[in-house]
Design an enzyme around this catalytic site. Structure first.
Site, short mmCIF file in Angstrom:
data_model
loop_
_atom_site.label_atom_id
_atom_site.label_comp_id
_atom_site.label_asym_id
_atom_site.label_seq_id
_atom_site.Cartn_x
_atom_site.Cartn_y
_atom_site.Cartn_z
N GLU A 243 29.59 42.82 72.37
CA GLU A 243 30.72 43.50 71.71
C GLU A 243 30.49 44.98 71.91
OE1 GLU A 243 33.31 42.09 70.26
OE2 GLU A 243 32.60 40.04 70.37
N CYS A 277 35.19 51.36 67.18
CA CYS A 277 35.35 50.89 68.56
C CYS A 277 36.81 50.67 68.95
CB CYS A 277 34.53 49.62 68.78
SG CYS A 277 34.96 48.32 67.62
P1 NAD Z 1 23.80 51.67 70.19
O1 NAD Z 1 24.07 50.87 71.40
O2 NAD Z 1 23.16 52.99 70.32
O3 NAD Z 1 22.86 50.84 69.17
C1 NAD Z 1 23.23 49.56 68.71
C2 NAD Z 1 21.97 48.78 68.34
O4 NAD Z 1 21.20 48.52 69.52
C3 NAD Z 1 21.04 49.50 67.39
O5 NAD Z 1 20.56 48.57 66.44
C4 NAD Z 1 19.92 49.99 68.29
O6 NAD Z 1 18.69 50.18 67.63
C5 NAD Z 1 19.82 48.84 69.26
N1 NAD Z 1 19.17 49.15 70.54
C6 NAD Z 1 19.11 50.35 71.19
N2 NAD Z 1 18.47 50.20 72.37
C7 NAD Z 1 18.13 48.90 72.48
C8 NAD Z 1 17.46 48.11 73.47
N3 NAD Z 1 17.03 48.67 74.62
N4 NAD Z 1 17.29 46.80 73.25
C9 NAD Z 1 17.76 46.22 72.12
N5 NAD Z 1 18.37 46.91 71.14
C10 NAD Z 1 18.57 48.23 71.31
O7 NAD Z 1 25.19 51.78 69.40
P2 NAD Z 1 25.54 52.67 68.12
O8 NAD Z 1 25.53 54.10 68.50
O9 NAD Z 1 24.74 52.20 66.95
O10 NAD Z 1 27.05 52.17 67.87
C11 NAD Z 1 28.15 52.71 68.51
C12 NAD Z 1 28.64 51.83 69.63
O11 NAD Z 1 28.91 50.51 69.16
C13 NAD Z 1 29.96 52.34 70.19
O12 NAD Z 1 29.94 52.28 71.58
C14 NAD Z 1 30.97 51.37 69.60
O13 NAD Z 1 32.17 51.28 70.33
C15 NAD Z 1 30.22 50.10 69.61
N6 NAD Z 1 30.81 49.15 68.67
C16 NAD Z 1 31.42 48.05 69.18
C17 NAD Z 1 32.04 47.15 68.30
C18 NAD Z 1 32.69 45.90 68.79
O14 NAD Z 1 32.87 44.99 67.98
N7 NAD Z 1 33.08 45.81 70.05
C19 NAD Z 1 32.01 47.40 66.93
C20 NAD Z 1 31.39 48.56 66.48
C21 NAD Z 1 30.78 49.42 67.36
#
Ligand code: NAD
Length: 469
Positions: A243, A277
């Site tokens: 997602e 998002c």
């Molecule tokens: P992010 O990708 O920076 O982090 C998300 C999660 O991934 C965090 O828990 C982080 O610690 C973890 N993470 C980071 N690196 C990792 C790795 N290498 N392996 C495993 N886990 C790892 O995202 P964010 O800044 O927290 O959130 C914003 C993003 O989320 C935006 O791009 C937004 O559009 C997206 N988002 C999507 C939806 C959806 O349903 N499509 C909903 C909300 C947010």
């Protein structure tokens, strides 16, 4: 029960959680060390056995009880979201109500969708056979969530996973772990055996360990593209749900309900300080209406109150961090340098980035092509629906889109031709109902949330076939 007792981590390090609004210390949580991964997996293995053996009525009543507990404590949940994520208190309350619904939907899903009869006699040669398929748990699911909806997006993973009889290794965003911990406490208080959910707190290293563990059958991820790519590289052979982000277009046609379009686009652009998002990022307005729409949109944007998220009358709270607000500032500076015209906003006070409107952004700019995830809206005009659909489909990825029109043919044309996981007619892109299928099209997106759809992703069919002769 304290937050720390929920986890199995023994690491001695703790992590402070700060308010994005004023930088004050809200709480601290124990960090999980990635070297503990074997212990986490062993616990999840026991949890998976417990979970698959829970009768469906018990999974359902636990989820229903959890919904009730969250509802009873809605103020405390909303305050936690507001404090750690910086969402306005009004928006945080809405997220809590959505979380209650997500848990209730999951409780219902646990009792239906258990499988189907397979019509073996529908082709010659198998008439003597009869049977069915059941929906079986996958086993252990790693769930990784972002900061922007720190409660409901966790519920969207835990609810369907529990309904399907799985165990979950949950790693919430390290920026917003408190809402997730509170939710897990509520679910355990509701009767779920503790080993079915393990909360692990940490960043990238921990995430990698949880994703790559061989016994994990699925990674259900919500977050950004770069992280999604890293996860897909590390995961190996397992099911992935991705997602990811968006860069939502909203088309405003000449014949729309004007006031409704302005109001919805303003709300859609700045909800959760644009950290959404499905937030309306590119607002495409038909030429005859453009000037009037632009003036009304800018005027409504200027009226928004930005600041302290705890105040009832605040419309736009801080971004998650000063760095996030600085990134938005840099992206807007880049667009202005490339020729975009600033219409209002583009002021920053620490983590608070004031709602910003641009027009004439070149379509080659990062701001146009990529997700900004900030309270920034770009206006552009178009002549024909064809042109608008072309612009809507510009970016490499997409999640939601919207169109305002009273012309049914135009609405259905847009719905058919826009490459997005959802097209909202007479709503901005920023509409989501927790029971509908939710997910992106194009680059990187896979799987769907929306409880029934996640439940299906989180279970696997098993066929049973009886040969009567
Ligand atoms: P992010 O990708 O920076 O982090 C998300 C999660 O991934 C965090 O828990 C982080 O610690 C973890 N993470 C980071 N690196 C990792 C790795 N290498 N392996 C495993 N886990 C790892 O995202 P964010 O800044 O927290 O959130 C914003 C993003 O989320 C935006 O791009 C937004 O559009 C997206 N988002 C999507 C939806 C959806 O349903 N499509 C909903 C909300 C947010």
């Amino acid at each position: 029960m304290t937050a720390a007792k929920l986890r199995v981590a023994k690491g001695s390090d703790t992590m402070p959680v700060y308010s994005p609004h004023d930088g004050s210390l809200i709480d601290s949580v124990d960090l999980t060390d990635s070297s503990e991964i074997d212990e986490l997996i062993a616990r999840a293995r026991r949890g998976a056995l417990l979970s698959r053996n829970l009768p469906r009525h018990q999974r359902s009543s636990i989820l229903d009880n959890a919904a009730q507990i969250v509802d009873n404590r809605r103020d405390a949940f909303a305050e936690t979201i507001m404090l750690e994520a910086g969402k306005t208190i009004v928006q945080a309350r809405k997220e809590v109500l959505r979380c209650v619904n997500t848990l209730k939907l999951s409780a219902e899903e646990a009792k239906r969708n258990a499988g189907e009869i397979v019509p073996f006699d529908s082709y010659a040669g198998s008439e003597q056979r009869q049977g069915w398929f059941t929906r079986e748990p996958l086993g252990i699911i790693t769930a990784i969530t972002p900061y922007n909806d720190p409660l409901n997006l966790v519920a969207h993973k835990l609810g369907p996973a529990i309904a399907g009889g799985n165990a979950v290794l949950l790693k919430p965003s390290e920026l917003t772990p408190l809402s997730a911990i509170r939710l897990v406490k509520a679910i355990i208080e509701a009767g779920l055996p503790q080993e079915i959910i393990t909360v692990a707190i940490g960043g990238t290293d921990l995430g990698k360990a949880l994703v790559s563990a061989r016994e994990v059958r699925m990674v259900s991820f919500t977050g950004g593209f770069a992280t999604g790519e890293a996860i897909s590289r590390a995961a190996g052979l397992k099911k992935l749900a991705m997602e990811l982000g968006g860069n939502a277009p909203v088309i405003v046609m000449n014949d729309c309900d004007f006031d409704k379009a302005v109001e919805s686009c303003v709300s859609g652009a700045y909800w959760a300080a644009g950290q959404n998002c499905i937030g309306a990022q590119r607002i495409l307005v038909q030429a005859e209406l453009y000037g009037r729409f632009r003036d009304a949109f800018v005027e409504a944007t200027k009226k928004l109150k930005a600041g302290d998220p705890s105040r009832q009358d605040t419309d736009v709270g801080p971004m998650i961090s000063q760095q996030a607000a600085e990134r938005a500032e840099v992206a807007v500076n880049g667009a202005i340098a490339a020729g975009a015209k600033l219409l209002c906003g583009h002021r920053r006070d620490g983590s608070l980035y004031h709602p910003t409107v641009l027009e004439g952004t070149p379509h080659t700019c990062c701001l146009w092509r990529e997700e900004v995830f900030a309270p920034v809206a770009m206006l552009a005009s178009f002549s024909t629906l064809d042109e608008a659909i072309g612009m809507a489909n510009d970016p490499e990825y997409s999640l939601h889109a919207g169109i305002f029109t009273n012309n049914l043919v135009a609405a259905l044309e847009a719905a058919g031709r826009i490459d997005a996981g959802g097209v909202m007619i007479n709503d901005s892109s920023d509409y989501r109902f927790d029971a509908m299928p939710f997910g992106g099209f194009k680059y990187g997106s896979m799987g769907r949330e929306g409880v029934r759809f996640a439940y299906e992703d989180m279970t696997q069919p098993k066929v049973v076939c009886i040969n009567r002769r």
